[in-house]
Design a protein around this motif. Structure first.
Motif, mmCIF file in Angstrom:
data_model
loop_
_atom_site.group_PDB
_atom_site.id
_atom_site.type_symbol
_atom_site.label_atom_id
_atom_site.label_comp_id
_atom_site.label_asym_id
_atom_site.label_seq_id
_atom_site.Cartn_x
_atom_site.Cartn_y
_atom_site.Cartn_z
ATOM 1 N N ALA A 53 0.755 -1.316 -0.069
ATOM 2 C CA ALA A 53 0.044 0.023 -0.025
ATOM 3 C C ALA A 53 1.007 1.212 0.069
ATOM 4 O O ALA A 53 0.719 2.428 -0.883
ATOM 5 C CB ALA A 53 -0.844 -0.164 1.200
ATOM 6 N N GLU A 54 1.892 1.281 0.747
ATOM 7 C CA GLU A 54 2.787 2.401 0.919
ATOM 8 C C GLU A 54 3.644 2.474 -0.696
ATOM 9 O O GLU A 54 3.582 3.773 -1.051
ATOM 10 C CB GLU A 54 3.825 2.261 1.805
ATOM 11 C CG GLU A 54 4.927 3.110 1.893
ATOM 12 C CD GLU A 54 6.231 2.624 2.876
ATOM 13 O OE1 GLU A 54 7.561 2.980 2.583
ATOM 14 O OE2 GLU A 54 5.818 1.996 3.945
ATOM 15 N N LEU A 55 3.932 1.401 -1.255
ATOM 16 C CA LEU A 55 4.485 1.618 -2.455
ATOM 17 C C LEU A 55 3.483 2.087 -3.446
ATOM 18 O O LEU A 55 4.004 2.964 -4.484
ATOM 19 C CB LEU A 55 5.142 0.361 -2.962
ATOM 20 C CG LEU A 55 6.629 0.014 -2.057
ATOM 21 C CD1 LEU A 55 7.007 -1.327 -2.440
ATOM 22 C CD2 LEU A 55 7.574 1.192 -2.161
ATOM 23 N N GLU A 56 2.173 1.495 -3.628
ATOM 24 C CA GLU A 56 1.428 1.925 -4.439
ATOM 25 C C GLU A 56 0.943 3.658 -4.310
ATOM 26 O O GLU A 56 0.801 4.259 -5.296
ATOM 27 C CB GLU A 56 0.123 1.159 -4.233
ATOM 28 C CG GLU A 56 0.165 -0.060 -4.912
ATOM 29 C CD GLU A 56 -0.974 -1.139 -4.696
ATOM 30 O OE1 GLU A 56 -1.865 -0.630 -3.786
ATOM 31 O OE2 GLU A 56 -1.260 -2.221 -5.552
ATOM 32 N N ALA A 57 0.944 3.994 -2.945
ATOM 33 C CA ALA A 57 0.590 5.356 -2.876
ATOM 34 C C ALA A 57 1.715 6.024 -3.307
ATOM 35 O O ALA A 57 1.741 7.254 -3.947
ATOM 36 C CB ALA A 57 0.449 5.831 -1.460
ATOM 37 N N ALA A 58 2.896 5.777 -3.095
ATOM 38 C CA ALA A 58 4.023 6.643 -3.715
ATOM 39 C C ALA A 58 4.114 6.660 -4.942
ATOM 40 O O ALA A 58 4.497 7.563 -5.758
ATOM 41 C CB ALA A 58 5.531 5.868 -3.071
ATOM 42 N N LEU A 59 3.727 5.608 -5.832
ATOM 43 C CA LEU A 59 3.676 5.552 -7.148
ATOM 44 C C LEU A 59 2.697 6.343 -7.695
ATOM 45 O O LEU A 59 2.889 7.023 -8.607
ATOM 46 C CB LEU A 59 3.348 4.191 -7.771
ATOM 47 C CG LEU A 59 3.308 3.899 -9.300
ATOM 48 C CD1 LEU A 59 4.583 4.422 -9.803
ATOM 49 C CD2 LEU A 59 3.081 2.504 -9.532
ATOM 50 N N ALA A 60 1.286 6.495 -7.247
ATOM 51 C CA ALA A 60 0.272 7.410 -7.336
ATOM 52 C C ALA A 60 0.602 8.754 -7.297
ATOM 53 O O ALA A 60 0.376 9.439 -8.211
ATOM 54 C CB ALA A 60 -0.778 7.102 -6.574
ATOM 55 N N ALA B 10 1.316 11.457 -10.247
ATOM 56 C CA ALA B 10 0.146 13.003 -10.290
ATOM 57 C C ALA B 10 1.061 13.819 -10.461
ATOM 58 O O ALA B 10 0.633 15.026 -10.978
ATOM 59 C CB ALA B 10 -0.598 12.658 -9.010
ATOM 60 N N THR B 11 2.310 13.819 -9.877
ATOM 61 C CA THR B 11 3.052 14.944 -10.210
ATOM 62 C C THR B 11 3.939 15.048 -11.414
ATOM 63 O O THR B 11 4.762 16.100 -11.382
ATOM 64 C CB THR B 11 3.697 15.194 -8.830
ATOM 65 O OG1 THR B 11 4.785 14.168 -8.571
ATOM 66 C CG2 THR B 11 3.127 15.530 -7.559
ATOM 67 N N ALA B 12 4.066 14.013 -12.059
ATOM 68 C CA ALA B 12 4.970 14.009 -12.954
ATOM 69 C C ALA B 12 4.623 15.124 -14.293
ATOM 70 O O ALA B 12 3.484 15.310 -14.425
ATOM 71 C CB ALA B 12 5.036 12.468 -13.923
ATOM 72 N N VAL B 13 5.865 15.795 -14.791
ATOM 73 C CA VAL B 13 5.497 16.646 -16.015
ATOM 74 C C VAL B 13 5.559 15.851 -17.268
ATOM 75 O O VAL B 13 5.913 14.852 -17.701
ATOM 76 C CB VAL B 13 6.906 17.421 -15.909
ATOM 77 C CG1 VAL B 13 6.395 18.445 -17.104
ATOM 78 C CG2 VAL B 13 6.957 18.180 -14.782
ATOM 79 N N PRO B 14 4.136 16.115 -17.890
ATOM 80 C CA PRO B 14 3.955 15.592 -19.152
ATOM 81 C C PRO B 14 5.194 15.866 -20.235
ATOM 82 O O PRO B 14 5.483 16.820 -20.333
ATOM 83 C CB PRO B 14 2.540 16.132 -19.628
ATOM 84 C CG PRO B 14 2.621 17.252 -18.776
ATOM 85 C CD PRO B 14 3.339 17.176 -17.512
#
Length: 117
Positions: free
Chosen positions: A88-95, A99-103
């Motif tokens: 759950a911690e890794l999935e939250a970090a990935l999400a 979300a903050t990744a620059v397109p």
């Protein structure tokens, strides 16, 4: 004849009882130490599938020793809860990272061209 068989049966039962409890010296059969699991789960690392497959619990006349089974189930439950929390911690970090990744620009279009859709 009936009384003879009855007396014989009482004598045989008494003889077997005396033989089991130790005869005239009054000693009782010593208690056998309880068996311990031959391959306990490792304490210094997480449990792996091979550890669970290799685990053999000692058998008693009425089944398995409840304390051994409870210990194994508690350990496996704790390991699974720890792994679920880590996932759950890794999935939250990935999400959060997604979300903050620059397109980034599309690599297959030439600069200045617009994609027709």
């Amino acid at each position: 004849m009936f009384f003879f068989l009855l007396i014989t049966m009482v004598v045989v039962v008494a003889a077997v009882t005396l033989a089991v409890i130790g005869g005239n010296d009054g000693t009782v059969l010593p208690d056998a130490p309880p068996e311990q699991p031959a391959d306990p789960l490792p304490a210094n690392r997480p449990v792996a599938r091979a550890d669970v497959d290799a685990l053999r619990l000692p058998v008693t006349p009425r089944g398995y020793r409840m304390a051994d089974v409870d210990d194994v189930l508690d350990r496996l439950g704790a390991e699974l809860a720890e792994r679920d929390a880590r996932i759950a911690e890794l999935e939250a970090a990935l999400a959060g990272a997604q979300a903050t990744a620059v397109p980034r620009p599309d690599l297959f279009t030439k600069p200045g061209e617009q994609e027709d859709r």
